[in-house]
Design a protein around this motif. Structure first.
Motif, short mmCIF file in Angstrom:
data_model
loop_
_atom_site.label_atom_id
_atom_site.label_comp_id
_atom_site.label_asym_id
_atom_site.label_seq_id
_atom_site.Cartn_x
_atom_site.Cartn_y
_atom_site.Cartn_z
N TYR A 1 16.67 9.85 9.86
CA TYR A 1 16.95 8.60 9.15
C TYR A 1 18.38 8.14 9.45
CZ TYR A 1 13.11 9.89 5.87
OH TYR A 1 11.92 10.23 5.28
N TYR B 1 16.46 3.38 7.85
CA TYR B 1 15.77 3.26 9.12
C TYR B 1 15.23 4.63 9.55
CZ TYR B 1 18.25 -1.16 9.16
OH TYR B 1 18.73 -2.40 8.82
N VAL C 1 13.95 6.74 12.74
CA VAL C 1 14.23 6.62 14.17
C VAL C 1 13.41 7.61 14.97
CG1 VAL C 1 16.08 6.64 15.90
CG2 VAL C 1 16.59 5.92 13.56
N ILE D 1 11.86 2.39 16.07
CA ILE D 1 12.75 2.33 14.91
C ILE D 1 12.02 1.56 13.82
CG2 ILE D 1 14.97 1.56 14.00
CD1 ILE D 1 16.13 1.77 16.80
N GLU D 2 11.81 2.21 12.67
CA GLU D 2 11.07 1.62 11.57
C GLU D 2 12.02 1.35 10.39
OE1 GLU D 2 7.20 3.92 10.98
OE2 GLU D 2 8.35 5.28 12.27
N THR D 3 11.61 0.45 9.49
CA THR D 3 12.42 0.12 8.32
C THR D 3 11.59 0.34 7.06
OG1 THR D 3 11.75 -2.19 8.58
CG2 THR D 3 13.87 -1.54 9.51
N ILE E 1 17.75 -4.81 14.82
CA ILE E 1 16.91 -4.00 15.71
C ILE E 1 16.52 -4.89 16.88
CG2 ILE E 1 14.77 -2.71 15.97
CD1 ILE E 1 14.81 -2.13 13.00
N LEU F 1 19.40 -0.04 17.51
CA LEU F 1 19.85 -0.47 16.20
C LEU F 1 21.36 -0.67 16.28
CD1 LEU F 1 19.30 -0.94 13.15
CD2 LEU F 1 19.67 1.52 12.82
#
Length: 612
Positions: free
Chosen positions: A576, A568, A570, A560-562, A589, A598
């Protein structure tokens, strides 16, 4: 409260065509090794221009056209469009004829690119995220041909639109699989057969099948046609990224069956039969394996013998489809497909070897017929028998189109888990989702066709349906809302201790459902709607009486990135999550059991969007 309501959903039965045996092209077992293009460098390509780069990671800006943000490294191939400059296309060093191509690609917002087979036949890559009814120029379309000598409005012709829009949002990885058959030429160099896109799958659904290409599409490398040519990636229109480029060439000679003889016997087949003691009803020779060699319709078996000539040594796969009965195959005195089975493999040396096939007809409700296909090293699966396959074992799909907002209750299988209280919510905007009434969870969303109800409505049925479009699943169905003693507490796998109780759903004036359930002595209202512009779903969950330490599980994934505040990415850029209103609190997270979750505290109300 209203019952499930369906305004005469459109049901379609689509006829299965077995005479054309292209259905095996990408669904079959591929025995030959794939050639994966090494993206540690650009040495696999001819003179790459300055607009082509390598990256270790890449992401899009949803608010910026033609923009991908690159991170240092290798493994991802990127062409970047620079304002005021015209990039160049990229050609592989190797040339290909018949080919399977499989790769991931990512579009920048508003971007335009394409994949040219042999440098001549284009499958379009485009940011078609919000398109409802795609055209030939949309993502996954086979681009049109062009003739400047024709009148205005007629210069572009042919082309093939994808069956449905299976596209993903900019900045998400998309997966395409293409099976291509090159044009055929005689010894004099004259074309005897047009090229074909046998099959193309985009993000898990078939979008093109058995499309004949009468000539090169617009923008071809050359308008002449050839037996083999390079893979060409378009780089002169927009910004796009590629990874995991795998090619499987089919350039080896096929096996041949020679000296075919057959004998048809009345009665049921038994493996221990001594043929010398049997009197055949019919005997003869044939040019091809066929079930049309006897006069019996039922309770008979046919024994075929002959010589199998192998020109390319390696592992071969045999797929036998015996309509109304069973069969077996013996090659070089070894059983490859046993009675009652349908598939088998054998490692074969080059040369002439013995071949035996038994077709036993048992059931009288199906006409006699069988098909035998073969695949091998550098050999695409093909039919080595005739195409006389009885259609009695095939089922015409029962498809439900959501021409209006449509709600259908059924079982729904999420991988190995059967959701027994599922409702699928369909929209004429071609965006749909399945809600688990036992968990208060959206278990999947998809774009394109609505539902295939064949498993539920054919014959006795098993009560289940399945999505017809490109599906995004959210993992094992679990409770969407839970109380946690701390943000690090384990998310429970069931409803124990929550007093969860479904309260059904109500429909608004447009037949869109709002779900209700009680949990932790409060009432939850759960409303999901298609976002304007068809970019995904907006979901709003409201709580009638606040509950202490209540959390909503937004996503569960390995990654999971921001990329920006409130947004986010995923599961390796699969979709997203955008937080629209969390009441001032921030999502968390967290790592648990080797993956990421999340979660967000819930006070009175929370709303978020699923963009895909």
């Amino acid at each position: 409260m209203k019952e499930d309501k369906m305004k005469f959903p459109v049901l379609k039965r689509r006829r299965c065509q077995l005479a054309v045996f292209v259905l095996m092209t990408t669904t079959s077992t591929v025995l030959q090794a794939q050639n994966k293009i090494d993206l540690a460098s650009l040495t696999a390509f001819q003179n790459p221009s300055a607009n082509w780069h390598l990256a270790g990671d890449v992401r899009a800006d949803l608010n910026q056209n033609n923009t991908l943000i690159l991170s240092a490294g290798t493994g991802i191939l990127v062409t970047q469009a620079e304002e005021g400059k015209h990039g160049q296309d990229l050609l592989s060093n190797s040339s290909y004829g018949d080919l399977d191509l499989e790769l991931d690609y990512m579009m920048a917002k508003g971007s335009n690119s394409g994949i040219y087979l042999q440098g001549r036949y284009e499958l379009q890559l485009l940011d078609s995220w919000s398109v409802i009814i795609p055209k030939a120029g949309d993502n996954g379309g086979i681009y049109e041909r062009w003739d400047d000598s024709k009148p205005e409005g007629q210069k572009g012709y042919e082309g093939s639109a994808p069956r449905q829009n299976a596209s993903r949002a900019p900045g998400l990885w998309q997966h395409i699989k293409i099976s291509f058959q090159a044009p055929r030429f005689n010894t004099a160099g004259q074309k005897t057969e047009n090229a074909r896109i046998l099959r193309a799958e985009l993000n898990g659904v078939v979008i093109q099948e058995n499309v004949e290409l009468s000539g090169p599409t617009r923008g071809a490398l050359q308008n002449t046609e050839v037996a083999s040519g390079p893979l060409r990636l378009q780089g002169d229109h927009g910004t796009v990224a590629f990874r995991n480029i795998n090619l499987t060439a089919y350039d080896k000679p096929k096996p041949e069956l020679l000296d075919i003889k057959y004998a048809v016997y009345k009665g049921n087949y038994k493996p221990e039969i001594d043929y010398k003691k049997l009197v055949a009803d019919t005997r003869g020779s044939a040019d091809i394996l066929s079930s049309n060699v006897g006069k019996l319709d039922n309770e008979f078996f046919t024994r075929y013998t002959g010589t199998l000539r192998i020109k390319e040594p390696g592992e071969y796969s045999f797929n036998l489809n015996p309509a109304g009965g069973n069969g077996s195959i013996i090659i070089n005195n070894k059983a490859v497909v046993n009675t009652g089975q349908r598939k088998g493999k054998a490692t074969l040396s080059a040369g002439d070897i013995s071949f035996e096939l038994i077709y036993a007809k048992i059931y009288d409700y199906v006409k006699p017929g069988f098909a035998l296909s073969v695949a091998g090293p550098g050999i695409r699966e093909y039919l080595i028998s005739d195409a006389n396959v009885a259609s009695g074992e095939t089922v015409d799909p029962i498809l439900i189109n959501a021409a209006v907002n449509t709600n259908l209750r059924s079982f729904m299988d999420i991988d190995t888990i059967r959701v027994t209280h599922a409702i699928s919510v369909g929209s004429p905007l071609q965006l749909h989702y399945t809600y688990d009434l036992d968990k208060g969870m959206i278990v999947q969303v998809w774009r394109g066709g609505f539902l295939d109800a064949t498993p539920m409505w054919h014959s006795r049925g098993d009560g289940s349906s399945r999505p017809s479009g490109s599906v995004l699943k959210f993992g094992k169905p679990i409770m969407a809302l839970q109380t946690l003693n701390s943000p690090d507490a384990v998310w429970s796998a069931d409803t124990a201790g929550s007093s969860y109780k479904p309260k059904g759903y109500s429909l608004d004036g447009n037949d869109r459902p709002a779900f209700r359930y009680s949990i932790y002595n409060t009432i939850v209202n759960d409303v999901t709607r298609v976002i304007d512009g068809n970019q995904g779903f907006h979901r709003e969950i409201s709580i009638e009486n606040p509950v202490a330490n209540l959390y909503l599980l937004l996503a569960e994934a390995d990654i999971i990135e921001t990329p920006s505040d409130g947004l986010y990415l995923v599961n390796d850029k699969s979709y997203y999550i955008r937080i629209d209103d969390a009441g001032g609190v921030k999502p968390v997270i967290r790592s648990t059991n080797g993956h990421k979750e999340l979660i967000v505290p819930v006070q009175k109300k929370i709303s978020y969007s699923i963009l895909f």
